[in-house]
Enzyme design. Structure first.
Site, PDB file in Angstrom:
ATOM      1  N   GLY A  43       2.315  -5.935   7.187  1.00 41.63           N
ATOM      2  CA  GLY A  43       1.296  -6.527   6.325  1.00 41.63           C
ATOM      3  C   GLY A  43       0.050  -6.862   7.117  1.00 41.63           C
ATOM      4  O   GLY A  43      -0.217  -6.261   8.165  1.00 41.63           O
ATOM      5  N   SER A  44      -0.686  -7.845   6.621  1.00 41.86           N
ATOM      6  CA  SER A  44      -1.987  -8.155   7.218  1.00 41.86           C
ATOM      7  C   SER A  44      -1.848  -9.023   8.469  1.00 41.86           C
ATOM      8  O   SER A  44      -0.838  -9.717   8.653  1.00 41.86           O
ATOM      9  CB  SER A  44      -2.852  -8.875   6.182  1.00 41.86           C
ATOM     10  OG  SER A  44      -2.220 -10.087   5.845  1.00 41.86           O
ATOM     11  N   GLU A  59       4.078  -5.284  12.120  1.00 42.89           N
ATOM     12  CA  GLU A  59       3.341  -4.034  11.884  1.00 42.89           C
ATOM     13  C   GLU A  59       2.111  -4.415  11.072  1.00 42.89           C
ATOM     14  O   GLU A  59       2.189  -4.559   9.854  1.00 42.89           O
ATOM     15  CB  GLU A  59       4.231  -3.042  11.120  1.00 42.89           C
ATOM     16  CG  GLU A  59       5.444  -2.557  11.888  1.00 42.89           C
ATOM     17  CD  GLU A  59       5.094  -1.478  12.917  1.00 42.89           C
ATOM     18  OE1 GLU A  59       4.001  -0.882  12.819  1.00 42.89           O
ATOM     19  OE2 GLU A  59       5.918  -1.245  13.814  1.00 42.89           O
ATOM     20  N   ASN A 116       0.802  -1.229   0.000  1.00 43.94           N
ATOM     21  CA  ASN A 116       0.000   0.000   0.000  1.00 43.94           C
ATOM     22  C   ASN A 116       0.839   1.286   0.000  1.00 43.94           C
ATOM     23  O   ASN A 116       0.462   2.273  -0.598  1.00 43.94           O
ATOM     24  CB  ASN A 116      -1.037  -0.008   1.123  1.00 43.94           C
ATOM     25  CG  ASN A 116      -0.430  -0.132   2.485  1.00 43.94           C
ATOM     26  OD1 ASN A 116       0.651  -0.687   2.650  1.00 43.94           O
ATOM     27  ND2 ASN A 116      -1.103   0.392   3.487  1.00 43.94           N
ATOM     28  N   GLU A 161     -10.990  -5.331   8.537  1.00 51.41           N
ATOM     29  CA  GLU A 161     -10.441  -4.069   8.019  1.00 51.41           C
ATOM     30  C   GLU A 161     -10.922  -3.859   6.578  1.00 51.41           C
ATOM     31  O   GLU A 161     -10.846  -4.774   5.769  1.00 51.41           O
ATOM     32  CB  GLU A 161      -8.910  -4.197   8.044  1.00 51.41           C
ATOM     33  CG  GLU A 161      -8.164  -2.992   7.594  1.00 51.41           C
ATOM     34  CD  GLU A 161      -6.646  -3.267   7.580  1.00 51.41           C
ATOM     35  OE1 GLU A 161      -6.225  -4.437   7.553  1.00 51.41           O
ATOM     36  OE2 GLU A 161      -5.896  -2.280   7.598  1.00 51.41           O
ATOM     37  N   CYS A 209      -2.762   1.699   6.350  1.00 46.75           N
ATOM     38  CA  CYS A 209      -2.925   0.865   7.559  1.00 46.75           C
ATOM     39  C   CYS A 209      -3.579   1.639   8.694  1.00 46.75           C
ATOM     40  O   CYS A 209      -4.336   1.080   9.471  1.00 46.75           O
ATOM     41  CB  CYS A 209      -1.583   0.312   8.001  1.00 46.75           C
ATOM     42  SG  CYS A 209      -0.368   1.588   8.308  1.00 46.75           S
TER      43      CYS A 209
HETATM   44  P1  NAD Z   1      -0.023  -9.126   3.154  1.00 45.03           P
HETATM   45  O1  NAD Z   1       0.031  -9.624   4.547  1.00 45.03           O
HETATM   46  O2  NAD Z   1      -0.912  -9.827   2.178  1.00 45.03           O
HETATM   47  O3  NAD Z   1       1.425  -9.117   2.479  1.00 45.03           O
HETATM   48  C1  NAD Z   1       2.555  -8.563   3.100  1.00 45.03           C
HETATM   49  C2  NAD Z   1       3.805  -9.295   2.657  1.00 45.03           C
HETATM   50  O4  NAD Z   1       3.697 -10.662   3.024  1.00 45.03           O
HETATM   51  C3  NAD Z   1       4.051  -9.266   1.151  1.00 45.03           C
HETATM   52  O5  NAD Z   1       5.407  -8.988   0.927  1.00 45.03           O
HETATM   53  C4  NAD Z   1       3.667 -10.660   0.679  1.00 45.03           C
HETATM   54  O6  NAD Z   1       4.461 -11.115  -0.387  1.00 45.03           O
HETATM   55  C5  NAD Z   1       3.924 -11.513   1.905  1.00 45.03           C
HETATM   56  N1  NAD Z   1       2.984 -12.646   2.004  1.00 45.03           N
HETATM   57  C6  NAD Z   1       1.686 -12.672   1.613  1.00 45.03           C
HETATM   58  N2  NAD Z   1       1.127 -13.869   1.891  1.00 45.03           N
HETATM   59  C7  NAD Z   1       2.099 -14.624   2.456  1.00 45.03           C
HETATM   60  C8  NAD Z   1       2.150 -15.958   2.951  1.00 45.03           C
HETATM   61  N3  NAD Z   1       1.085 -16.764   2.900  1.00 45.03           N
HETATM   62  N4  NAD Z   1       3.319 -16.407   3.457  1.00 45.03           N
HETATM   63  C9  NAD Z   1       4.396 -15.597   3.517  1.00 45.03           C
HETATM   64  N5  NAD Z   1       4.404 -14.334   3.047  1.00 45.03           N
HETATM   65  C10 NAD Z   1       3.282 -13.850   2.518  1.00 45.03           C
HETATM   66  O7  NAD Z   1      -0.385  -7.584   3.299  1.00 45.03           O
HETATM   67  P2  NAD Z   1      -0.680  -6.556   2.155  1.00 45.03           P
HETATM   68  O8  NAD Z   1      -1.968  -6.966   1.505  1.00 45.03           O
HETATM   69  O9  NAD Z   1       0.517  -6.374   1.300  1.00 45.03           O
HETATM   70  O10 NAD Z   1      -0.886  -5.207   2.977  1.00 45.03           O
HETATM   71  C11 NAD Z   1      -2.101  -4.833   3.502  1.00 45.03           C
HETATM   72  C12 NAD Z   1      -2.147  -5.093   4.994  1.00 45.03           C
HETATM   73  O11 NAD Z   1      -0.990  -4.578   5.624  1.00 45.03           O
HETATM   74  C13 NAD Z   1      -3.311  -4.403   5.676  1.00 45.03           C
HETATM   75  O12 NAD Z   1      -3.844  -5.247   6.649  1.00 45.03           O
HETATM   76  C14 NAD Z   1      -2.665  -3.187   6.332  1.00 45.03           C
HETATM   77  O13 NAD Z   1      -3.376  -2.676   7.430  1.00 45.03           O
HETATM   78  C15 NAD Z   1      -1.343  -3.746   6.724  1.00 45.03           C
HETATM   79  N6  NAD Z   1      -0.361  -2.681   6.835  1.00 45.03           N
HETATM   80  C16 NAD Z   1       0.162  -2.379   8.048  1.00 45.03           C
HETATM   81  C17 NAD Z   1       1.071  -1.337   8.171  1.00 45.03           C
HETATM   82  C18 NAD Z   1       1.678  -0.946   9.471  1.00 45.03           C
HETATM   83  O14 NAD Z   1       2.653  -0.194   9.450  1.00 45.03           O
HETATM   84  N7  NAD Z   1       1.176  -1.400  10.591  1.00 45.03           N
HETATM   85  C19 NAD Z   1       1.440  -0.622   7.028  1.00 45.03           C
HETATM   86  C20 NAD Z   1       0.872  -0.968   5.815  1.00 45.03           C
HETATM   87  C21 NAD Z   1      -0.008  -2.006   5.709  1.00 45.03           C
END
Ligand code: NAD
Length: 453
Positions: free
Chosen positions: A182-183, A204, A109, A328, A238
């Site tokens: 990430g999520s 995070e 994002n 979310e 996020c």
């Molecule tokens: P995501 O969890 O799908 O992906 C994040 C990372 O994890 C990516 O690099 C992806 O390649 C990897 N990944 C995905 N699935 C995986 C798996 N099964 N096994 C291992 N690695 C895997 O998150 P996203 O969709 O990229 O981002 C959106 C989410 O991130 C939202 O929930 C948002 O709130 C959160 N977010 C948090 C912050 C923060 O600073 N707290 C900042 C930005 C986004």
């Protein structure tokens, strides 16, 4: 691959202050010299308006680097403490030692900033790093790979591009720290993988961040700031306000002001605005649209599959058990709920998973205190939204399902360091009483000293 980074770390090359300063300067130069390409990649991936890319991805990162460069010497100094009388004579201190090789996994994002801001902390703290950008923003991922490969040697900082498969194999290796953004579901996977090697993690994550608008709020200011924050990056932030609770007595006036603000900021047709982002991919586009209950649609709701557009959308009336309140949203939908009792609302929010952020609009210092003391959330703002993130001295991170650990500024430096306690002792005053054979008269004296029978 990891072995090369581990060897480089073991060589001690990353330890000196001068080396770390130079690394940060190289990163700064890299970002400044390539700002146009960075904005172009972000536009291709997310249709991100240039001003949003400049402010939230580039300037944000440059400020983080500048702050680290300015303060690094101080951060690297050991913390010193006075020594309790019973442990004298000694000098007591805490030394910050780099952890080793850190794995940084980034989301899509804010794909540039969220990959590189943790890197600032990692390098300032004297670590080597492996960086895994998000595969869902391929142009930015490729650019990060190219720029980092040109800036650092691959045994110091290495970028691995890819998705689930590549991340899974990275997670099988023994890093010294994993910094994941990430999520929440993937955060669980990361933590589970880290258990095997007892690798410390910073998570995070996201969550449903509430906004509470009280009867004593400045409604015009609130509507303007809320529309800006909710629809920034099309709601894919996020710390975006996920839903808003407006005081029952003000709901009609507030909704009118929100609609007016959406039109002020994005025009009658947001699709034609240059200042409104798109959804990252078809899967998320359908997911967000599926959350719209037509019976609650009071503004917006239009979409275009080809360009992954979803109009800024207001939903009212929404209840706690509505579908849109389950997870979310991460898209441009704003559910509006009402409340009459502030303290009860705080309890209701506390009954749900801890959000990453929360926001309060009120002019009452009493409510400010109740919000800060009683509501559980990662961090937030009073009478504004999102901007707490930009202050380099405020730690940023969630708790519970919104994450663990934090970073930015000195907090990031400490997250990426081991705080090593040292007592430096000398041979003088070597009290014999601590050595066996123990004597009952010494024991009695100790008991007396500590008030024991
Ligand atoms: P995501 O969890 O799908 O992906 C994040 C990372 O994890 C990516 O690099 C992806 O390649 C990897 N990944 C995905 N699935 C995986 C798996 N099964 N096994 C291992 N690695 C895997 O998150 P996203 O969709 O990229 O981002 C959106 C989410 O991130 C939202 O929930 C948002 O709130 C959160 N977010 C948090 C912050 C923060 O600073 N707290 C900042 C930005 C986004």
């Amino acid at each position: 691959m990891l072995q090369e980074l581990q060897n480089y770390f073991k060589s001690g090359a990353t330890l000196p202050y001068s080396f770390r300063q130079e690394s940060l300067s190289k990163l700064e130069k890299m970002v400044k010299e390539n700002s146009t390409q960075i904005c172009e990649a972000l536009y291709k991936d997310l249709h991100k308006p240039e001003q949003e890319s400049i402010l939230s991805e580039i300037v944000f990162l440059l400020e983080e680097i500048k702050f680290a460069k300015k303060n690094l010497k101080n951060w690297m100094k050991p913390d010193t403490f006075s020594t309790p009388l019973t442990l004298m004579p000694a000098k007591s201190s805490v030394h910050f030692q780099p952890l080793g090789v850190v794995l940084i996994i980034a989301p899509w994002n804010y794909p540039f900033q969220l990959a590189l801001a943790p890197l600032v902390a990692a390098l300032a703290a004297g670590n080597c790093a492996v960086l895994k950008p998000s595969e869902l923003t391929p142009h930015t991922s490729k650019l990060i790979f190219q720029l980092i490969s040109r800036t650092y040697s691959p045994d110091y900082v290495k970028v691995i591009e890819g998705g689930v498969q590549e991340t899974t194999s990275l997670l099988e290796q023994k890093f010294d720290h994993i910094f994941f953004t990430g999520s929440t579901p993937v955060g669980r996977i990361v933590m589970q993988a880290a258990v095997k090697n007892l690798t410390p993690v910073t998570l995070e994550l996201g969550g449903k961040s509430p906004v509470i608008v009280c009867e004593d709020a400045d409604l015009d200011l609130c509507a303007r700031r809320l529309v800006w924050a909710k629809f920034y990056n099309a709601g894919q932030t996020c710390v975006a306000p996920d839903y808003v609770f407006i005081h029952e007595s003000l709901k009609d006036e507030f909704i009118k002001k929100l609609i007016k603000e959406i039109k002020n900021q994005f025009g009658q047709e947001a699709q034609k605005s240059q200042d409104f982002s798109r959804i990252v991919n078809p899967k998320n586009w359908s997911r967000v649209l599926d959350l719209i209950d037509p019976s609650t649609l009071i503004y917006g709701g239009s979409s275009d599959q080809e360009t992954l557009y979803i109009e800024p959308t207001l939903l009212y009336p929404v209840q706690w058990d509505s579908l849109v309140m389950k997870d979310e949203i991460f898209g441009p939908l704003l559910p509006i709920l009402t409340f009459s009792d502030f303290s009860k609302l705080i309890q209701q929010i506390n009954d749900r998973p801890r959000p990453l952020s929360a926001y309060l609009f009120s002019s009452s210092p009493k409510k400010h205190t109740e919000f800060i003391e009683k509501l559980h959330f990662g961090g937030g703002c009073i009478n504004d939204l999102l901007i707490h993130l930009g202050h380099p001295e405020l730690p940023f991170g969630g708790l519970g399902e919104s994450g663990m650990g934090s970073y930015h500024g000195v907090t990031g430096f400490k997250t990426m360091s081991h705080a090593k306690s040292i007592m430096r002792r000398y041979g003088i005053f070597d009290f014999s009483a601590r050595y066996a054979p123990y004597e009952s008269k010494t024991l009695n004296l100790i008991k007396k000293l500590f008030g024991l029978k």
